[in-house]
Design a protein around this motif. Structure first.
Motif, PDB file in Angstrom:
ATOM      1  N   VAL A 230      -3.309   5.169  16.246  1.00 51.38           N
ATOM      2  CA  VAL A 230      -2.496   5.537  15.082  1.00 51.38           C
ATOM      3  C   VAL A 230      -1.013   5.338  15.386  1.00 51.38           C
ATOM      4  O   VAL A 230      -0.247   4.827  14.556  1.00 51.38           O
ATOM      5  CB  VAL A 230      -2.775   7.004  14.685  1.00 51.38           C
ATOM      6  N   GLN A 231      -0.610   5.717  16.575  1.00 55.38           N
ATOM      7  CA  GLN A 231       0.780   5.588  16.994  1.00 55.38           C
ATOM      8  C   GLN A 231       1.238   4.129  16.948  1.00 55.38           C
ATOM      9  O   GLN A 231       2.331   3.820  16.450  1.00 55.38           O
ATOM     10  CB  GLN A 231       0.912   6.146  18.406  1.00 55.38           C
ATOM     11  N   ASN A 233      -0.037   1.715  15.180  1.00 52.98           N
ATOM     12  CA  ASN A 233      -0.047   1.235  13.802  1.00 52.98           C
ATOM     13  C   ASN A 233       1.183   1.702  13.034  1.00 52.98           C
ATOM     14  O   ASN A 233       1.684   0.986  12.154  1.00 52.98           O
ATOM     15  CB  ASN A 233      -1.319   1.716  13.105  1.00 52.98           C
ATOM     16  N   VAL A 234       1.680   2.887  13.374  1.00 51.56           N
ATOM     17  CA  VAL A 234       2.829   3.452  12.647  1.00 51.56           C
ATOM     18  C   VAL A 234       4.160   2.983  13.230  1.00 51.56           C
ATOM     19  O   VAL A 234       5.076   2.587  12.497  1.00 51.56           O
ATOM     20  CB  VAL A 234       2.762   4.992  12.650  1.00 51.56           C
ATOM     21  N   LEU A 259       6.200  10.024  10.589  1.00 51.40           N
ATOM     22  CA  LEU A 259       5.279   9.762   9.479  1.00 51.40           C
ATOM     23  C   LEU A 259       6.020   9.713   8.144  1.00 51.40           C
ATOM     24  O   LEU A 259       5.689   8.898   7.274  1.00 51.40           O
ATOM     25  CB  LEU A 259       4.196  10.841   9.435  1.00 51.40           C
TER      26      LEU A 259
END
Length: 264
Positions: A230-231, A233-234, A259
């Motif tokens: 997730v990290q 991707n963000v 986020l």
């Protein structure tokens, strides 16, 4: 009176007067009132013993499913979907979790070490999520893929065969004469000088503490891998870069601000 606390509550009232019999009143957790026999005397009880449930669960006070009896390593009664009701399926899920946990531990260690080498400039390595597109001079991508497919397929096939028939892959002649070097202990726990060079947990049947430590660290690694995915991707950088960025301004560089910025 003795009060036993477990799946049900039970009061054993001890009368202070000789000759009187012990009155017992049992009630379930749903009953909100203390039910006491009218002949007992609460304020003259001898001793009160409160015994909490010995087995820890993932949610305090939760009744674990009957098929999760605490004998498995890391069993805290967590199965909200009831996937382990079938005993044969439960055995496979245990092995699947163990393998995924080991891959996750290796993956997290590999990502952090290579990212640290890259950020510090010690080695010219790509960021972890671009490593698959790297071209190597000693072999082309197709060749590497086929070799990996064959090796992983062979190992996974052997593991599955040992799961279906425990001990079958340790028989003489089943692995090019290297069976003694592997010395399989039980499904999911191969040993020998190759896979257990330090000689830890030789008595795998009683190595409950080692099994528990491994599955705990493995579960933590699986959560860490999800966070790393997730990290990336963000933020589109590696975990070490994210850590340095956070430490440079810890009060204003957090997951919440990140986020919010990514969604705006």
């Amino acid at each position: 009176m003795d009060i036993a606390v477990g799946r049900t509550f039970q009061i054993l009232a001890h009368s202070p007067f000789p000759g009187n019999s012990i009155n017992r009143v049992a009630f379930s957790r749903s009953n909100s009132k203390w039910l006491v026999n009218k002949n007992s005397t609460l304020h003259r009880h001898r001793v009160v013993v409160v015994r909490a449930q010995d087995r820890p669960t993932w949610l305090p006070g939760l009744d674990p499913p009957s098929y999760l009896d605490g004998t498995l390593a890391g069993d805290y009664g967590f199965d909200p979907l009831g996937l382990g009701e079938d005993p044969e399926s439960l055995k496979w899920y245990v092995q699947a979790e163990l393998v995924h946990a080991r891959f996750a531990m290796a993956g997290v260690a590999g990502i952090l070490v290579t990212d640290l080498l890259r950020v510090t400039g010690i080695s010219n390595l790509p960021v972890w999520y671009e490593a698959g597109a790297t071209k190597f001079g000693f072999a082309n991508t197709t060749t590497l893929f086929i070799v990996q497919l064959l090796l992983m397929g062979f190992v996974e096939t052997k593991r599955y065969m040992d799961f279906r028939s425990p001990g079958s892959q340790a028989k003489e002649g089943s692995f090019f004469g290297l069976e003694a070097a592997l010395e399989g202990l039980e499904p999911g726990y191969p040993g020998g000088p190759l896979l257990n060079p330090l000689g830890l947990a030789k008595d795998i049947k009683n190595a409950h503490e080692w099994k528990l430590k491994e599955i705990k660290n493995g579960r933590l690694a699986m959560v860490a891998m999800l966070g790393i995915f997730v990290q990336a991707n963000v933020t589109h950088v590696g975990p070490i870069d994210n850590l340095i960025h956070h430490l440079s301004n810890p009060w204003h560089t957090t997951i919440i601000q990140t986020l919010v910025k990514s969604s705006s």
